[in-house]
Design an enzyme around this catalytic site. Structure first.
Site, PDB file in Angstrom:
ATOM      1  CG  HIS A  28      41.998  40.470  33.708  1.00  0.00           C
ATOM      2  ND1 HIS A  28      41.357  39.584  32.868  1.00  0.00           N
ATOM      3  CD2 HIS A  28      43.015  39.767  34.270  1.00  0.00           C
ATOM      4  CE1 HIS A  28      41.961  38.414  32.921  1.00  0.00           C
ATOM      5  NE2 HIS A  28      42.975  38.492  33.771  1.00  0.00           N
ATOM      6  CD  GLU A  29      45.818  41.254  36.317  1.00  0.00           C
ATOM      7  OE1 GLU A  29      45.758  40.408  37.237  1.00  0.00           O
ATOM      8  OE2 GLU A  29      46.121  40.954  35.139  1.00  0.00           O
TER       9      GLU A  29
END
EC number: 3.4.17.19
Length: 504
Positions: A268-269
């Site tokens: 995600h990051e």
């Protein structure tokens, strides 16, 4: 009369220098959430408050207003989507908004956010909402002052939402999320009632943290995150920050007996980080070198996390690598693992929720923060109001404030108006992904071979390189030929979970 080109150069030089100051705050904030000693928090709050005041002074300087007034009437502003037109339009918009905010308020917002975040960390560890409540009340008061000063509309929440999703309105977001909830709720109910249950225990076996960190870093690099221009560290609440497109900081958290949380947070990051690294580095400090909105930013992270990372094709390629790294994953079949990472059930924690239930978590926060800002919900009543909405929308009740009203860092950081962008990001992601597949062919074929560069490069060409030339709504229509719709996301969710849970 001054030459418009000379004036534009002065404006850009000024904005780039302001961007350097802002990026310095970014690094200090990253350090605060990762390595800063506990007793250094108060001093850090003063450092960031001072820098925030300096940034505000530069953004609202009278000379900036003069340059913008001159340039708005020049031929350089004729095409709003050109480099010059975008810079003039967006810096003008920023100037109009920032000049309404008193510098003392800007400094106090920054100082309070720094101190409140540490109070949140401590209170969450102790599961002591009353210790956090005074900071929550102080933050709400400051955000109410900010909304009143900016006054975008007569709806206070609009002023804060506009910081993250420019041009969007509370009423429109409420309508979009209400329609999404109407279609999600029956799907989630069907999943809950299904007799098929994911083998979730596969992900709760022993996964040593040092190996998780190494494996996660390799996965982020594989999808296109450049570690020569970034790094990965540990924090209480995962985020992506840093100081510019060549200095992007990813963070996550690990649990030795929970693989999915750390791994998917990294994907995600990394999606956020790939966007940051894909912005034009030569436009740093200018609107043409900045993300268009947080909803678009979130579309990039959710795409890599869910549409890629939770796809069957991704694990056809990656599961053998996982089994080579972790003994606990050996002997697990592809079907089992794919079902495990797509386990869907009403849960307490937003960051660990699945694709089907995630937006219900967002709706809870969206409704509560509106009530907090309007004064309809006293801060002291937040835990009980939170629990009631979780029972209403997800059928679960948090056993503690640590897993309830204090689970997110956003409210301590003063990020009111931020949460809706997560849901918008899911919608953008699905629509962009459909178009990427139409342009590139079956993306699953790429993923099975471990080929992620075609998708990353498509995103850079179509989304990243434009910076803020287009609004989020304009960008979606430009890329996909259609306005934003919930249908691409719902179509994918129905197809995936109908297969996994044998739904009608």
């Amino acid at each position: 009369m001054a030459n418009p080109n000379d004036t534009f150069t002065k404006l850009c030089d000024h904005a780039r220098q302001t961007g350097l100051l802002t990026s310095t705050i970014g690094i200090l904030n990253w350090d605060e959430e990762t390595y800063l000693p506990r007793d250094g928090r108060a001093h850090r709050a003063e450092q960031t408050a001072l820098l925030a005041g300096m940034v505000h002074q530069r953004q609202t300087a009278a000379e900036v207003g003069g340059w913008l007034a001159e340039l708005k009437e020049s031929p350089l502003a004729a095409d709003p989507h050109s480099t010059e037109g975008c810079v003039i339009r967006q810096l003008g918009r920023q100037y109009d908004k920032k000049t309404k905010l008193p510098q003392k308020l800007v400094e106090e917002l920054t100082r309070t956010a720094s101190l409140a975040q540490q109070a949140w960390v401590d209170a969450r560890k102790a599961d002591d909402f009353t210790a956090f409540q005074p900071w929550l009340e102080r933050t709400i008061d400051l955000k109410q002052q900010e909304a009143a000063a900016v006054g975008v509309t007569d709806v206070a929440y609009d002023a804060l939402l506009d910081d993250y999703e420019p041009g969007e309105s509370t009423a429109n977001v409420a309508q979009v999320l209400s329609g999404l909830r109407e279609q999600l709720t029956p799907l989630v109910e069907q999943i809950v009632e299904s007799k098929h249950k994911a083998p979730r225990e596969i992900l709760s076996r022993s996964y040593p943290v040092d190996k998780q960190a190494e494996f996660g870093k390799q996965a982020a690099a594989a999808i296109g995150f450049d570690f020569n221009a970034g790094r990965l560290d540990v924090t209480a609440h995962p985020f992506c920050g840093g100081g510019g497109p060549r200095d992007v900081r990813l963070t996550t958290r690990y649990d030795a007996n929970e693989f999915a949380g750390g791994f998917f947070s990294i994907l995600h990051e990394a999606g956020h980080g790939i966007y940051e690294q894909g912005l034009p580095a030569d436009q740093f400090g200018l609107p043409t070198g900045e993300a268009v909105s947080l909803g678009i930013h979130e579309s990039q992270s959710r795409m890599w996390e869910n549409l890629v990372g939770r796809s069957r094709a991704y694990w056809e390629h990656t599961l053998p690598e996982l089994q080579g790294a972790f003994e606990s994953a050996r002997g697990v079949g592809l079907d089992e693992f794919y079902f495990a990472v797509n386990d869907s059930r009403p849960s307490l924690i937003r960051t660990e929720s699945d694709e089907a239930t995630y937006n219900l978590h967002i709706i809870v926060r969206f409704e509560l923060e509106q009530a907090l800002l309007s004064g309809d919900l006293p801060a002291a009543d937040l835990p009980s109001a939170w629990n009631e909405k979780y029972q209403q929308y997800l059928g679960v009740t948090p056993p503690s404030s640590a897993d309830g009203a204090m689970q997110d860092v956003h409210w301590s950081a003063g990020l009111y108006g931020y949460f809706p962008t997560y849901a918008l990001g899911n919608l953008y992601a699905a629509q962009f992904f459909d178009q990427a597949e139409a342009d590139l062919g079956d993306l699953d074929d790429h993923f099975r071979r471990g080929e992620f560069t075609p998708l990353r490069d498509w995103l850079r060409r179509n989304i990243h390189q434009h910076g803020q030339r287009y609004s989020a709504a304009e960008l979606v229509e430009r890329v996909t030929g259609k306005p934003l719709s919930h249908e691409p996301l719902m179509r994918r969710l129905r197809a995936k979970f109908a297969e996994l849970y044998d739904l009608p």
